[in-house]
Design a protein around this motif. Structure first.
Motif, mmCIF file in Angstrom:
data_model
loop_
_atom_site.group_PDB
_atom_site.id
_atom_site.type_symbol
_atom_site.label_atom_id
_atom_site.label_comp_id
_atom_site.label_asym_id
_atom_site.label_seq_id
_atom_site.Cartn_x
_atom_site.Cartn_y
_atom_site.Cartn_z
ATOM 1 N N VAL A 129 0.838 -1.201 0.000
ATOM 2 C CA VAL A 129 0.000 0.000 0.000
ATOM 3 C C VAL A 129 0.872 1.251 0.000
ATOM 4 O O VAL A 129 0.626 2.202 -0.762
ATOM 5 N N ASP A 130 1.899 1.265 0.840
ATOM 6 C CA ASP A 130 2.814 2.410 0.883
ATOM 7 C C ASP A 130 3.540 2.598 -0.449
ATOM 8 O O ASP A 130 3.665 3.719 -0.949
ATOM 9 N N LEU A 131 4.016 1.514 -1.018
ATOM 10 C CA LEU A 131 4.730 1.586 -2.293
ATOM 11 C C LEU A 131 3.845 2.167 -3.385
ATOM 12 O O LEU A 131 4.246 3.076 -4.115
ATOM 13 N N GLU A 132 2.627 1.666 -3.471
ATOM 14 C CA GLU A 132 1.715 2.143 -4.508
ATOM 15 C C GLU A 132 1.299 3.601 -4.296
ATOM 16 O O GLU A 132 0.990 4.303 -5.258
ATOM 17 N N ALA A 133 1.299 4.048 -3.042
ATOM 18 C CA ALA A 133 0.933 5.434 -2.740
ATOM 19 C C ALA A 133 2.157 6.351 -2.776
ATOM 20 O O ALA A 133 2.069 7.518 -2.402
ATOM 21 N N ASN A 134 3.288 5.792 -3.194
ATOM 22 C CA ASN A 134 4.541 6.549 -3.280
ATOM 23 C C ASN A 134 4.959 7.133 -1.926
ATOM 24 O O ASN A 134 5.483 8.237 -1.855
#
Length: 75
Positions: free
Chosen positions: A45-50
């Protein structure tokens, strides 16, 4: 994933944590039993939300414990 799970199991055992009958090879069985779902790990989730990934919070303790008991955790 199998290799990472094997490292965590080895660190636990070397640290004196009882892992029951869980063997490094059982990581494969755990991975195969895991069914697709709507669950999304917080790191993804963090990765996709940058956003920054909370690597220290999630894996830092395993790495520190591995160093204490002299178990290599290259992954």
């Amino acid at each position: 994933m199998k290799e990472i799970m094997g490292e965590v199991i080895l660190v636990a055992r070397t640290s004196g944590i009882h892992t029951g009958t869980l063997l490094e090879d059982e990581a494969v069985h755990i991975i195969r039993r895991t069914k697709p779902s709507d669950f999304r790990p917080s790191m993804l989730v963090d990765l996709e939300a940058n956003r920054p990934i909370e690597v220290e919070v999630i894996v830092g303790e395993v790495v520190r414990k591995a160093a204490q008991v002299d178990v290599p955790v290259p992954r």
